[in-house]
Design a protein around this motif. Structure first.
Motif, short mmCIF file in Angstrom:
data_model
loop_
_atom_site.label_atom_id
_atom_site.label_comp_id
_atom_site.label_asym_id
_atom_site.label_seq_id
_atom_site.Cartn_x
_atom_site.Cartn_y
_atom_site.Cartn_z
N ALA A 389 27.65 -8.37 60.02
CA ALA A 389 27.09 -7.27 60.37
C ALA A 389 27.83 -5.90 60.02
O ALA A 389 27.28 -4.88 59.67
CB ALA A 389 26.85 -7.05 61.88
N LYS A 390 28.99 -5.94 60.21
CA LYS A 390 29.78 -4.63 59.53
C LYS A 390 29.71 -4.41 58.22
O LYS A 390 29.53 -3.58 57.86
CB LYS A 390 31.43 -5.11 60.31
CG LYS A 390 32.29 -3.45 59.99
CD LYS A 390 33.74 -3.91 60.56
CE LYS A 390 34.50 -2.71 60.18
NZ LYS A 390 35.94 -3.06 60.89
N LYS A 391 29.78 -5.54 57.63
CA LYS A 391 29.80 -5.45 56.04
C LYS A 391 28.46 -5.04 55.61
O LYS A 391 28.42 -4.38 54.69
CB LYS A 391 30.27 -6.69 55.24
CG LYS A 391 31.56 -7.15 55.51
CD LYS A 391 31.96 -8.54 54.77
CE LYS A 391 33.15 -8.74 54.74
NZ LYS A 391 33.48 -10.33 53.88
N ASP A 392 27.31 -5.43 56.27
CA ASP A 392 25.98 -4.87 56.12
C ASP A 392 25.76 -3.47 56.51
O ASP A 392 25.29 -2.75 55.52
CB ASP A 392 24.82 -5.72 57.02
CG ASP A 392 23.40 -5.68 56.57
OD1 ASP A 392 23.13 -5.80 55.33
OD2 ASP A 392 22.91 -5.12 57.21
N GLU A 393 26.48 -2.96 57.32
CA GLU A 393 26.29 -1.58 57.69
C GLU A 393 27.02 -0.69 56.62
O GLU A 393 26.60 0.36 56.28
CB GLU A 393 26.94 -1.26 58.95
CG GLU A 393 26.98 -0.11 59.59
CD GLU A 393 27.23 0.33 60.89
OE1 GLU A 393 27.63 1.40 61.47
OE2 GLU A 393 28.06 -0.81 61.64
N GLU A 394 28.18 -1.13 56.08
CA GLU A 394 28.99 -0.40 55.26
C GLU A 394 27.96 -0.56 53.91
O GLU A 394 27.93 0.42 53.03
CB GLU A 394 30.08 -1.25 54.98
CG GLU A 394 31.30 -0.98 56.22
CD GLU A 394 32.62 -1.78 55.95
OE1 GLU A 394 32.51 -2.31 54.65
OE2 GLU A 394 33.57 -1.40 56.71
N ARG A 395 27.39 -1.66 53.61
CA ARG A 395 26.72 -1.59 52.32
C ARG A 395 25.31 -0.58 52.22
O ARG A 395 25.27 0.07 51.33
CB ARG A 395 26.15 -3.15 52.27
CG ARG A 395 25.17 -3.34 51.06
CD ARG A 395 24.62 -4.63 50.89
NE ARG A 395 23.96 -5.13 52.12
CZ ARG A 395 22.59 -4.72 52.21
NH1 ARG A 395 22.04 -4.04 51.39
NH2 ARG A 395 22.13 -5.18 53.63
N LYS A 396 24.82 -0.61 53.49
CA LYS A 396 23.76 0.31 53.85
C LYS A 396 24.08 1.84 53.79
O LYS A 396 23.41 2.64 53.12
CB LYS A 396 22.98 0.15 55.08
CG LYS A 396 22.39 -1.32 55.33
CD LYS A 396 21.50 -1.30 56.51
CE LYS A 396 20.78 -2.65 56.57
NZ LYS A 396 20.12 -2.64 58.03
N LYS A 397 25.27 1.93 53.90
CA LYS A 397 25.94 3.47 54.16
C LYS A 397 26.15 3.61 52.71
O LYS A 397 25.88 4.74 51.97
CB LYS A 397 27.14 3.45 54.71
CG LYS A 397 27.67 4.87 54.79
CD LYS A 397 29.08 4.94 55.63
CE LYS A 397 28.69 4.68 57.23
NZ LYS A 397 29.95 5.02 57.85
#
Length: 480
Positions: A389-397
């Motif tokens: 989830a953390k990696k997905d959030e960083e990707r969206k940013k």
């Protein structure tokens, strides 16, 4: 010294796809061979060309199976008599250059060639009989009428007639020389025997002296024996050639040994198991001391999965499909797992606390992968999902930031990035163009012009430099 074996025959049969039974030609030169072993005739019955030059073969033997033999090369060997060719009825060429056929064995040697009706070429240059007896050529030509060439020289009809006329005298002369040579050989053999006995006595004294010195005894050295140096073998004799080839064989063996030391040693399953056991012991000792660090010595590919078996951690390690499971050792702990695969350590921290005593390890039948399933202590703990989830959030940013940068095509077709930037303040056009050229002067405000805000697209190149070879744009920038 080397011996003629089936392994050597197979090594020399690469031109025949290593099929020795159907081989018609084989080269066994410079192999330090000491004899013609029976395996040659038994394994290669269809040989037509046999090259055995530059060895130390003393006798022509074990050739009776080679009925199809047409060319035999025994140059530079220790042959003292021609023999063993009774069954080689198609023999066409025989090379015995630089051997040891002397006058006392010449008559018997030629007798063994009379029945070889297909023999056309004979080479005997460099033999004692050829060098020491002037009548050698005439005698051979007269005794072997089927020959066309002797030592590479064509036999003319006149020479053959003259040799036939001289034959009775040549036979008498040869037998007289053979008798003298036989008597001389007896003396030489006695001298050689005495020399060997003397050498044996010296070797025995030397060994006794070494044993006495090792035992701590005082040894009175013999001045005369120490002053005498060992005589080296000289001259062209079979013994000298054997000694030379023995030294060459020793040097070759030493060279091969040095090359083998630099090559990786062959290891089978027992060696791998011993190495595996040693690596497991070292790894466990280090872990018992509290030294737990992640490592992947074998560069194995692996992955964790918490969704495959809910409430458990599944670790999949990619290993060779045919790797023996005896070379894999798994040791599971609550917070980490240690695996030794083929003496290489793979130690990993687990994403959650697990019940190590309930771990299950198995191999995939299709891929050979190692699959380890370990139940969690806290079923709700899912560190892999949190990290995902953390990696997905960083990707969206990153995607949101990249959305502001758009790609457009320039005139050359290369892609450049454009970033919209709002320019602050007003754009002053007064004085940009002179009045005489139709522009607005500095007193443009007096003409009733108003100040307005505007935006401008600022062009920036994105990680791309223009090539020096591209044609430059000589047009001036637009005027605002």
């Amino acid at each position: 010294m080397a011996s003629l074996t089936r392994e050597l025959l197979r090594k020399r049969s690469e031109h025949n796809e290593c099929m020795i039974s159907t081989m018609e030609e084989i080269s066994l030169h410079q192999e330090e061979l000491t004899s013609i072993d029976p395996c040659l005739g038994l394994s290669c019955r269809h040989l037509k060309i046999l090259l055995l030059q530059n060895n130390i073969i003393p006798r022509m033997e074990n050739l009776h199976h080679l009925k199809d033999l047409e060319y035999l090369n025994l140059a530079l060997n220790n042959v003292s008599k021609i023999e063993g060719l009774d069954r080689c009825e198609f023999l066409n060429k025989l090379d015995l250059t630089i051997n040891f056929i002397d006058v006392d064995t010449l008559e018997e040697s030629i007798d063994n060639l009379i029945d070889r009706s297909h023999l056309r070429d004979l080479y005997m240059m460099g033999n004692p009989a050829e060098q020491d007896w002037k009548g050698f050529k005439s005698y051979v030509v007269a005794r072997l009428p089927q020959l066309n060439q002797l030592d590479g020289t064509e036999i003319k009809r006149g020479e053959r007639i003259a040799a036939q006329q001289q034959l009775p005298a040549l036979v008498s002369e040869l037998r007289l020389l053979a008798k003298k040579r036989a008597e001389k050989r007896v003396v030489e053999e006695a001298e050689k025997l005495a020399e060997k006995t003397l050498k044996a006595e010296k070797a025995l004294k030397k060994a006794s002296k070494a044993a006495a010195i090792k035992a701590g005894k005082v040894v009175v050295e013999d001045v005369t024996s120490e002053s005498e140096s060992e005589e080296e073998l000289t001259g062209h004799t079979p013994e000298v050639r054997e000694e030379i080839y023995r030294e060459m064989a020793e040097q070759k063996a030493e060279k091969d040994a040095r090359e083998k030391e630099n090559q990786p040693k062959w290891r089978g399953e027992p060696e791998f198991l011993a190495e595996q056991k040693s690596s497991i012991t070292k790894a466990r000792e280090r872990e018992e001391k509290g030294t737990v660090r992640q490592c992947n010595e074998g560069k194995w590919s692996f992955k964790f999965d918490e969704s495959l078996h809910p409430g458990s951690v599944t670790l999949t390690v990619s290993v060779q499909k045919h790797l023996s499971s005896s070379l894999i050792d798994v040791d599971c702990h609550p917070h980490y797992i240690s695996i030794v695969i083929k003496s290489k350590v793979l130690r990993l921290l687990l994403p959650a606390e697990v019940k190590s005593n309930e771990a299950k390890a198995e191999r995939s039948r299709t891929t050979g992968d190692l699959v380890i399933t370990i139940p969690k202590v806290n079923v709700g703990e899912n560190m892999i999902a949190i990290r995902a989830a953390k990696k997905d959030e960083e990707r969206k940013k990153r995607e949101e930031e990249a959305r502001k940068i758009k790609l457009i095509e320039d005139r050359e077709g290369s892609k450049i990035g454009t970033k919209i930037a709002e320019l602050q303040g007003t754009v002053k056009i007064a004085g940009l163009v002179k009045k005489r050229d139709g522009g607005v002067g500095v007193d443009a405000i007096d003409l009733g012009m108003k100040e307005i805000k505007t935006t401008q697209t600022k062009i920036v190149k994105e990680k791309e430099e223009e090539s020096e070879e591209e044609e430059g744009d000589d047009e001036p920038p637009p005027i605002f």
